[in-house]
Design a protein around this motif. Structure first.
Motif, PDB file in Angstrom:
ATOM      1  N   GLY A  93       0.764  -1.251   0.000  1.00 41.64           N
ATOM      2  CA  GLY A  93       0.000   0.000   0.000  1.00 41.64           C
ATOM      3  C   GLY A  93       0.787   1.289   0.000  1.00 41.64           C
ATOM      4  O   GLY A  93       0.208   2.375  -0.048  1.00 41.64           O
ATOM      5  N   ALA A  94       2.133   1.226   0.073  1.00 46.54           N
ATOM      6  CA  ALA A  94       2.925   2.466   0.142  1.00 46.54           C
ATOM      7  C   ALA A  94       3.154   3.084  -1.235  1.00 46.54           C
ATOM      8  O   ALA A  94       3.313   2.361  -2.222  1.00 46.54           O
ATOM      9  CB  ALA A  94       4.284   2.172   0.779  1.00 46.54           C
ATOM     10  N   ASN A  95       3.182   4.410  -1.270  1.00 48.12           N
ATOM     11  CA  ASN A  95       3.693   5.083  -2.464  1.00 48.12           C
ATOM     12  C   ASN A  95       5.210   4.935  -2.432  1.00 48.12           C
ATOM     13  O   ASN A  95       5.818   5.004  -1.358  1.00 48.12           O
ATOM     14  CB  ASN A  95       3.336   6.569  -2.453  1.00 48.12           C
ATOM     15  CG  ASN A  95       1.869   6.790  -2.762  1.00 48.12           C
ATOM     16  OD1 ASN A  95       1.114   7.306  -1.941  1.00 48.12           O
ATOM     17  ND2 ASN A  95       1.448   6.391  -3.935  1.00 48.12           N
ATOM     18  N   THR A  96       5.790   4.711  -3.599  1.00 46.71           N
ATOM     19  CA  THR A  96       7.235   4.494  -3.609  1.00 46.71           C
ATOM     20  C   THR A  96       7.959   5.517  -4.484  1.00 46.71           C
ATOM     21  O   THR A  96       7.425   6.002  -5.484  1.00 46.71           O
ATOM     22  CB  THR A  96       7.579   3.070  -4.120  1.00 46.71           C
ATOM     23  OG1 THR A  96       6.858   2.833  -5.330  1.00 46.71           O
ATOM     24  CG2 THR A  96       7.233   2.007  -3.103  1.00 46.71           C
ATOM     25  N   VAL A  97       9.191   5.810  -4.077  1.00 48.79           N
ATOM     26  CA  VAL A  97      10.064   6.692  -4.855  1.00 48.79           C
ATOM     27  C   VAL A  97      11.251   5.841  -5.275  1.00 48.79           C
ATOM     28  O   VAL A  97      11.992   5.323  -4.435  1.00 48.79           O
ATOM     29  CB  VAL A  97      10.548   7.887  -4.007  1.00 48.79           C
ATOM     30  CG1 VAL A  97      11.428   8.803  -4.845  1.00 48.79           C
ATOM     31  CG2 VAL A  97       9.363   8.642  -3.401  1.00 48.79           C
ATOM     32  N   ILE A  98      11.374   5.676  -6.578  1.00 41.92           N
ATOM     33  CA  ILE A  98      12.449   4.863  -7.142  1.00 41.92           C
ATOM     34  C   ILE A  98      13.607   5.797  -7.471  1.00 41.92           C
ATOM     35  O   ILE A  98      13.460   6.697  -8.316  1.00 41.92           O
ATOM     36  CB  ILE A  98      11.980   4.187  -8.462  1.00 41.92           C
ATOM     37  CG1 ILE A  98      10.655   3.440  -8.282  1.00 41.92           C
ATOM     38  CG2 ILE A  98      13.063   3.302  -9.084  1.00 41.92           C
ATOM     39  CD1 ILE A  98      10.673   2.333  -7.273  1.00 41.92           C
ATOM     40  N   VAL A  99      14.736   5.605  -6.811  1.00 41.59           N
ATOM     41  CA  VAL A  99      15.914   6.417  -7.132  1.00 41.59           C
ATOM     42  C   VAL A  99      16.952   5.491  -7.744  1.00 41.59           C
ATOM     43  O   VAL A  99      17.239   4.421  -7.205  1.00 41.59           O
ATOM     44  CB  VAL A  99      16.487   7.089  -5.856  1.00 41.59           C
ATOM     45  CG1 VAL A  99      17.780   7.832  -6.178  1.00 41.59           C
ATOM     46  CG2 VAL A  99      15.471   8.038  -5.237  1.00 41.59           C
ATOM     47  N   ASP A 100      17.494   5.912  -8.881  1.00 42.40           N
ATOM     48  CA  ASP A 100      18.544   5.115  -9.532  1.00 42.40           C
ATOM     49  C   ASP A 100      19.310   6.043 -10.464  1.00 42.40           C
ATOM     50  O   ASP A 100      18.786   7.064 -10.886  1.00 42.40           O
ATOM     51  CB  ASP A 100      17.942   3.957 -10.341  1.00 42.40           C
ATOM     52  CG  ASP A 100      18.898   2.766 -10.438  1.00 42.40           C
ATOM     53  OD1 ASP A 100      18.619   1.707  -9.839  1.00 42.40           O
ATOM     54  OD2 ASP A 100      19.948   2.903 -11.122  1.00 42.40           O
ATOM     55  N   TYR A 101      20.575   5.703 -10.764  1.00 38.91           N
ATOM     56  CA  TYR A 101      21.246   6.531 -11.767  1.00 38.91           C
ATOM     57  C   TYR A 101      20.989   6.023 -13.173  1.00 38.91           C
ATOM     58  O   TYR A 101      21.311   6.692 -14.140  1.00 38.91           O
ATOM     59  CB  TYR A 101      22.718   6.792 -11.462  1.00 38.91           C
ATOM     60  CG  TYR A 101      23.716   5.644 -11.362  1.00 38.91           C
ATOM     61  CD1 TYR A 101      23.427   4.347 -11.745  1.00 38.91           C
ATOM     62  CD2 TYR A 101      24.990   5.925 -10.882  1.00 38.91           C
ATOM     63  CE1 TYR A 101      24.371   3.340 -11.637  1.00 38.91           C
ATOM     64  CE2 TYR A 101      25.955   4.930 -10.773  1.00 38.91           C
ATOM     65  CZ  TYR A 101      25.627   3.636 -11.142  1.00 38.91           C
ATOM     66  OH  TYR A 101      26.566   2.650 -11.042  1.00 38.91           O
ATOM     67  N   ASN A 102      20.378   4.880 -13.281  1.00 36.38           N
ATOM     68  CA  ASN A 102      20.007   4.350 -14.585  1.00 36.38           C
ATOM     69  C   ASN A 102      18.559   4.758 -14.900  1.00 36.38           C
ATOM     70  O   ASN A 102      17.619   4.240 -14.312  1.00 36.38           O
ATOM     71  CB  ASN A 102      20.162   2.825 -14.564  1.00 36.38           C
ATOM     72  CG  ASN A 102      19.885   2.201 -15.913  1.00 36.38           C
ATOM     73  OD1 ASN A 102      19.058   2.680 -16.684  1.00 36.38           O
ATOM     74  ND2 ASN A 102      20.582   1.123 -16.202  1.00 36.38           N
ATOM     75  N   ALA A 103      18.422   5.721 -15.833  1.00 34.55           N
ATOM     76  CA  ALA A 103      17.088   6.287 -16.104  1.00 34.55           C
ATOM     77  C   ALA A 103      16.146   5.260 -16.725  1.00 34.55           C
ATOM     78  O   ALA A 103      14.954   5.229 -16.415  1.00 34.55           O
ATOM     79  CB  ALA A 103      17.222   7.494 -17.024  1.00 34.55           C
ATOM     80  N   GLU A 104      16.697   4.403 -17.577  1.00 34.12           N
ATOM     81  CA  GLU A 104      15.856   3.448 -18.302  1.00 34.12           C
ATOM     82  C   GLU A 104      15.172   2.452 -17.348  1.00 34.12           C
ATOM     83  O   GLU A 104      13.948   2.315 -17.339  1.00 34.12           O
ATOM     84  CB  GLU A 104      16.747   2.693 -19.287  1.00 34.12           C
ATOM     85  CG  GLU A 104      16.004   2.119 -20.463  1.00 34.12           C
ATOM     86  CD  GLU A 104      16.996   1.441 -21.388  1.00 34.12           C
ATOM     87  OE1 GLU A 104      16.752   0.274 -21.738  1.00 34.12           O
ATOM     88  OE2 GLU A 104      18.017   2.070 -21.724  1.00 34.12           O
ATOM     89  N   THR A 105      15.971   1.810 -16.507  1.00 33.75           N
ATOM     90  CA  THR A 105      15.401   0.795 -15.604  1.00 33.75           C
ATOM     91  C   THR A 105      14.569   1.452 -14.493  1.00 33.75           C
ATOM     92  O   THR A 105      13.555   0.902 -14.060  1.00 33.75           O
ATOM     93  CB  THR A 105      16.507  -0.065 -14.958  1.00 33.75           C
ATOM     94  OG1 THR A 105      17.426   0.803 -14.294  1.00 33.75           O
ATOM     95  CG2 THR A 105      17.249  -0.892 -15.976  1.00 33.75           C
ATOM     96  N   GLY A 106      14.988   2.648 -14.084  1.00 33.26           N
ATOM     97  CA  GLY A 106      14.255   3.355 -13.034  1.00 33.26           C
ATOM     98  C   GLY A 106      12.852   3.740 -13.487  1.00 33.26           C
ATOM     99  O   GLY A 106      11.866   3.497 -12.789  1.00 33.26           O
ATOM    100  N   GLU A 107      12.763   4.338 -14.679  1.00 30.16           N
ATOM    101  CA  GLU A 107      11.459   4.735 -15.258  1.00 30.16           C
ATOM    102  C   GLU A 107      10.545   3.522 -15.375  1.00 30.16           C
ATOM    103  O   GLU A 107       9.379   3.562 -15.024  1.00 30.16           O
ATOM    104  CB  GLU A 107      11.631   5.274 -16.691  1.00 30.16           C
ATOM    105  CG  GLU A 107      12.201   6.653 -16.829  1.00 30.16           C
ATOM    106  CD  GLU A 107      11.198   7.756 -16.504  1.00 30.16           C
ATOM    107  OE1 GLU A 107      10.078   7.464 -16.066  1.00 30.16           O
ATOM    108  OE2 GLU A 107      11.604   8.928 -16.653  1.00 30.16           O
TER     109      GLU A 107
END
Ligand SMILES: NC(=O)c1ccc[n+]([C@@H]2O[C@H](COP(=O)([O-])OP(=O)(O)OC[C@H]3O[C@@H](n4cnc5c(N)ncnc54)[C@H](O)[C@@H]3O)[C@@H](O)[C@H]2O)c1
Length: 250
Positions: free
Chosen positions: A30-44
């Motif tokens: 149920g949590a909203n998540t923030v995905i942080v990564d330096y790889n834009a492709e996999t992060g998106e």
């Protein structure tokens, strides 16, 4: 799995592997998540996938070793969700070189990402944590204790991280913030494990050392992360839990 509805969890290095699995489980709970990564492709891709399957997830591209990028990450999180409850410090890199083969650049990169990256993430959200009495979970490594898992730069960086976590647990405990670490060993995340065990033969040999006779899974790490982030378990503070199938030092 606890209920994390209405909470916001930020996971670094969540575009791939263990971090992605942790983000998916928080979203499922149920949590909203923030995905942080330096790889834009996999992060998106990860944020899209999670939003489609569960609840809203956003991607913010950032390198954990860059403190300025984290000021941006913090602004974006507050613009989108207006709060932060859980930080999972997961982004990490591993090199398996011995001292004579480690360049200063490699040493410095490992420390900047694996150790300074933790400080940058925590510092950007420090005051927000005091407000929400949140939880911080650090994904360390059994190699901080065993010295295995890749030359000396990796275990040095992970052991440094555990020191930071113990200090933070003392500093933030009285303010209602829980801070703990998980030290996994040999988690089949599809990539990092292969740095040290590139052949089937080497994998089979190390499997013999694990009493439960299997490698860890991404779900094993995600299950424990949610457990430690859950305020129902808030008497656990400043601990590092080895997640190694009983292997411990060997
Ligand atoms: N896989 C294992 O066996 C194992 C064992 C012990 C500890 N760990 C730890 O678990 C964590 C995740 O490992 P994994 O196996 O999923 O690795 P992985 O390589 O599959 O994933 C790491 C993710 O972190 C991201 N990342 C790396 N450096 C970054 C940076 N500077 N800024 C932002 N993002 C960055 C990568 O793009 C990737 O998406 C690491 O900290 C690792 O040290 C893994």
């Amino acid at each position: 799995m606890g209920n994390f509805e209405g909470k916001v969890a930020l996971i670094t290095g969540a575009g791939h592997g263990i971090g992605k699995g942790i983000a998916r489980q928080f979203a499922e709970a149920g949590a909203n998540t923030v995905i942080v990564d330096y790889n834009a492709e996999t992060g998106e891709e990860t944020a899209k996938e999670i939003t489609n399957e569960f609840v809203k997830s956003i991607f913010v591209q950032a390198d954990v070793s860059d403190p300025e990028a984290f000021v941006r990450v913090r602004d974006k999180v507050f613009e989108e969700f207006g709060r932060i409850d859980i930080l999972v410090l997961n982004a990490g890199v591993a090199f398996a070189n011995k001292v004579n083969d480690i360049s200063f650049e490699e040493w410095s990169k490992t420390i900047s990402i694996n150790l300074t990256g933790l400080f940058n993430t925590v510092k950007a959200f420090y005051n927000d944590f005091l407000m929400n009495k949140g939880s911080i979970v650090y994904i360390s490594s059994g190699s901080a204790l065993s010295g295995t898992g890749g030359g000396v730069s990796y275990p040095a960086s992970k052991a440094g991280g555990e020191g930071l976590i113990r200090g933070l647990a003392k500093e933030l405990g009285p303010k209602g913030v829980n801070v703990n670490a998980i030290a996994p060993r040999l988690i089949d995340s599809g990539k990092m494990m292969r740095v040290n065990y590139p052949t089937e033969e080497s994998l089979n040999a190390v499997l013999e050392k694990i009493p439960v006779r299997r490698f860890g899974t991404i779900e094993d790490v995600a299950n424990l992360t949610l457990f430690l982030a859950d305020k129902a378990n808030s008497y656990i503070q400043g601990q590092t839990i080895l997640l190694d199938g009983g292997r411990t030092i060997a």
